[in-house]
Write an enzyme that holds these catalytic residues in place. Structure first.
Site, PDB file in Angstrom:
ATOM      1  CG  HIS A  41      -2.874   3.812   2.091  1.00 64.38           C
ATOM      2  ND1 HIS A  41      -3.716   3.412   0.777  1.00 64.38           N
ATOM      3  CD2 HIS A  41      -3.123   2.673   2.684  1.00 64.38           C
ATOM      4  CE1 HIS A  41      -3.823   2.043   0.818  1.00 64.38           C
ATOM      5  NE2 HIS A  41      -3.641   1.680   2.027  1.00 64.38           N
ATOM      6  CB  CYS A 100      -1.098  -0.046   1.194  1.00 60.50           C
ATOM      7  SG  CYS A 100      -2.282  -1.274   1.055  1.00 60.50           S
ATOM      8  CG  ASN A 148      -6.506  -0.772   1.114  1.00 59.93           C
ATOM      9  OD1 ASN A 148      -5.891  -0.289   0.276  1.00 59.93           O
ATOM     10  ND2 ASN A 148      -6.032  -1.106   2.396  1.00 59.93           N
TER      11      ASN A 148
HETATM   12  O1  UT7 Z   1      -3.749  -0.662   3.484  1.00 60.88           O
HETATM   13  C1  UT7 Z   1      -2.699  -1.511   4.226  1.00 60.88           C
HETATM   14  C2  UT7 Z   1      -3.118  -1.198   5.778  1.00 60.88           C
HETATM   15  N1  UT7 Z   1      -4.106  -1.854   6.359  1.00 60.88           N
HETATM   16  C3  UT7 Z   1      -4.637  -1.035   7.289  1.00 60.88           C
HETATM   17  O2  UT7 Z   1      -4.425   0.064   7.479  1.00 60.88           O
HETATM   18  C4  UT7 Z   1      -6.024  -1.882   7.808  1.00 60.88           C
HETATM   19  C5  UT7 Z   1      -5.926  -1.563   9.327  1.00 60.88           C
HETATM   20  N2  UT7 Z   1      -6.835  -2.102  10.089  1.00 60.88           N
HETATM   21  C6  UT7 Z   1      -8.106  -1.769   9.869  1.00 60.88           C
HETATM   22  O3  UT7 Z   1      -8.512  -0.931   9.182  1.00 60.88           O
HETATM   23  C7  UT7 Z   1      -9.122  -2.418  10.932  1.00 60.88           C
HETATM   24  O4  UT7 Z   1      -8.645  -3.168  11.955  1.00 60.88           O
HETATM   25  C8  UT7 Z   1     -10.376  -3.318  10.557  1.00 60.88           C
HETATM   26  C9  UT7 Z   1     -11.254  -2.454   9.401  1.00 60.88           C
HETATM   27  C10 UT7 Z   1      -9.742  -4.419   9.540  1.00 60.88           C
HETATM   28  C11 UT7 Z   1     -10.994  -4.014  11.471  1.00 60.88           C
HETATM   29  O5  UT7 Z   1     -11.563  -3.089  12.413  1.00 60.88           O
HETATM   30  P1  UT7 Z   1     -11.258  -3.223  13.970  1.00 60.88           P
HETATM   31  O6  UT7 Z   1     -12.156  -2.112  14.701  1.00 60.88           O
HETATM   32  O7  UT7 Z   1      -9.970  -3.263  14.351  1.00 60.88           O
HETATM   33  O8  UT7 Z   1     -11.937  -4.639  14.141  1.00 60.88           O
HETATM   34  P2  UT7 Z   1     -11.504  -5.998  14.785  1.00 60.88           P
HETATM   35  O9  UT7 Z   1     -10.767  -6.552  13.991  1.00 60.88           O
HETATM   36  O10 UT7 Z   1     -10.869  -5.646  16.155  1.00 60.88           O
HETATM   37  O11 UT7 Z   1     -12.831  -7.005  14.935  1.00 60.88           O
HETATM   38  C12 UT7 Z   1     -13.788  -6.517  15.743  1.00 60.88           C
HETATM   39  C13 UT7 Z   1     -14.769  -7.629  15.589  1.00 60.88           C
HETATM   40  C14 UT7 Z   1     -14.384  -9.108  15.830  1.00 60.88           C
HETATM   41  O12 UT7 Z   1     -15.529  -9.631  16.549  1.00 60.88           O
HETATM   42  P3  UT7 Z   1     -15.177 -10.047  18.087  1.00 60.88           P
HETATM   43  O13 UT7 Z   1     -13.796 -10.997  18.030  1.00 60.88           O
HETATM   44  O14 UT7 Z   1     -14.970  -8.877  18.744  1.00 60.88           O
HETATM   45  O15 UT7 Z   1     -16.273 -10.980  18.332  1.00 60.88           O
HETATM   46  C15 UT7 Z   1     -14.290  -9.461  14.161  1.00 60.88           C
HETATM   47  O16 UT7 Z   1     -14.369 -10.959  14.144  1.00 60.88           O
HETATM   48  O17 UT7 Z   1     -15.510  -7.484  14.163  1.00 60.88           O
HETATM   49  C16 UT7 Z   1     -15.777  -8.773  13.800  1.00 60.88           C
HETATM   50  N3  UT7 Z   1     -15.197  -8.689  12.297  1.00 60.88           N
HETATM   51  C17 UT7 Z   1     -16.462  -8.546  11.689  1.00 60.88           C
HETATM   52  N4  UT7 Z   1     -17.684  -8.397  11.899  1.00 60.88           N
HETATM   53  C18 UT7 Z   1     -18.610  -7.997  10.709  1.00 60.88           C
HETATM   54  C19 UT7 Z   1     -14.276  -8.806  11.467  1.00 60.88           C
HETATM   55  N5  UT7 Z   1     -14.702  -8.451  10.266  1.00 60.88           N
HETATM   56  C20 UT7 Z   1     -15.926  -8.016  10.341  1.00 60.88           C
HETATM   57  C21 UT7 Z   1     -16.875  -8.025   9.239  1.00 60.88           C
HETATM   58  N6  UT7 Z   1     -18.302  -7.643   9.484  1.00 60.88           N
HETATM   59  N7  UT7 Z   1     -16.474  -7.770   7.899  1.00 60.88           N
END
Ligand code: UT7
Length: 324
Positions: free
Chosen positions: A251, A114, A281
């Site tokens: 980005h 990225c 993204n």
């Molecule tokens: O471009 C390269 C760089 N990449 C990035 O910068 C991405 C960085 N990361 C992010 O943008 C975020 O971490 C995400 C958008 C990927 C995820 O957001 P988050 O607030 O960090 O959520 P999380 O990974 O902590 O997940 C929270 C909950 C989890 O459930 P539990 O464990 O709390 O029960 C996940 O399993 O959300 C769940 N979850 C979803 N639920 C519904 C993960 N993906 C999904 C989904 N829909 N698509």
């Protein structure tokens, strides 16, 4: 101050197919509400099956040439940032050069996921400032949909396809920071963090390109702090404050990361170019896509000071200070 690399044309290409959050609700256990709240993404573009990264790069390059009033014969070389090349080799850059009918000159791909476009911009800028090229096409192009695990809700709702291109031209600048051009670039990688965001396989591991695997929460944490650090370093290096920046062109991974960087800079969100809601993204394509959009709709004007920044797998991160 000598030769500086000035952006003299930009172009973009987005595939026709729009994949909405409602479409994704039918594919994995997710919701429109979750995707918007956690990432800011409402829809994204997905390339056709037979449409490659090189095809999208070529389309964006043609638009950039048109915008710059140039022909392929005016360009000395091509630098393409991509993680999803058409083939293992030859490079996407070689394909673009060949398809455009350019005269032989340098052509190479840069791989920094990225952060790729910031790296490619820096590579091209260095060739120009060394006098090894006068005009270069710099492209960020990705078909991330080809390496997405469509069963993994943690990643498949985020990534998308597209391409953006700029033409850099070496011009004499005796006005310092007031003059147009790339004033500085700042590139980083921390390879000890390479497992946080990677593909499951690769050419020399299995012959298979693999699919994206991401520890989202960890990557998010580093993204917020690396972006703040590199933006601060860029300002300090150029001896300016955030008020000297007319537009932040970040980005487009997550609206929350973008808002956090803007907040650190004390910039209001109407000085930030945001496309993540409609593009998702697109990895190396996201910064040049955002740049082209804001130039074409008249937000970014000649003479504006731009701060470009990105972060991605590697982990890698970087920024560029550019007067348009
Ligand atoms: O471009 C390269 C760089 N990449 C990035 O910068 C991405 C960085 N990361 C992010 O943008 C975020 O971490 C995400 C958008 C990927 C995820 O957001 P988050 O607030 O960090 O959520 P999380 O990974 O902590 O997940 C929270 C909950 C989890 O459930 P539990 O464990 O709390 O029960 C996940 O399993 O959300 C769940 N979850 C979803 N639920 C519904 C993960 N993906 C999904 C989904 N829909 N698509």
């Amino acid at each position: 101050m000598g030769i500086q690399s000035v952006i003299t044309g930009t172009g973009a290409y987005l595939p026709e197919k729009i994949l909405t959050n409602a479409d994704l609700e039918k594919m994995v256990d997710t919701s429109d509400e979750w995707i918007i709240q956690r990432s800011g993404i409402k829809e994204r573009r997905i390339a056709a099956k037979d449409e490659t990264t090189g095809d999208m790069a070529l389309a964006a390059a043609k638009k950039a040439l048109e915008a710059g009033g140039l022909t392929p014969q005016d360009i000395d070389g091509v630098v393409v940032a991509t993680t999803t090349p058409d083939r293992t080799f030859p490079s996407v850059a070689a394909k673009v050069q060949g398809e455009l009918g350019m005269a032989p000159g340098l052509a190479l791909d840069v791989q920094a996921v990225c952060t790729g476009f910031i790296y490619a911009l820096s590579v091209a800028d260095n060739f120009i400032r060394l006098g090894q090229a006068k005009r270069l096409l710099v492209i960020g192009a990705e078909k991330m949909s080809s390496i997405v695990d469509w069963k993994d809700r943690g990643t498949c709702v985020l990534f998308a396809d597209g391409a953006g291109a700029v033409i850099l031209e070496g011009q004499e600048n005796d006005k310092g920071l007031e003059g147009s051009g790339i004033h500085s670039t700042h590139l980083y990688a921390n390879g000890t963090q390479r497992d946080l965001l990677k593909t499951s396989d690769g050419t020399s591991m299995s012959g298979d390109a693999g699919v994206i695997e991401m520890q989202g929460r960890e990557v998010f944490k580093y993204a917020v702090s690396y972006m703040a650090d590199v933006v601060e370093e860029t300002l300090a290096h150029n001896n300016i404050g955030p008020d000297a920046i007319d537009w932040l062109v970040p980005h487009q991974a997550n609206i929350r990361i973008i808002e956090s960087t803007a907040k650190k800079l004390g910039m209001s969100m109407d000085k930030v170019v945001v496309t993540v809601d409609r593009h998702g993204n697109t990895s190396a394509a996201s910064v040049p896509l955002a740049l082209d959009e804001a130039i074409c709709d008249g937000r970014i004007k000649r003479g504006d000071m731009l701060l470009l920044e990105a972060m991605g797998g590697g982990l890698t991160w970087g920024a560029a200070l550019v007067r348009y």
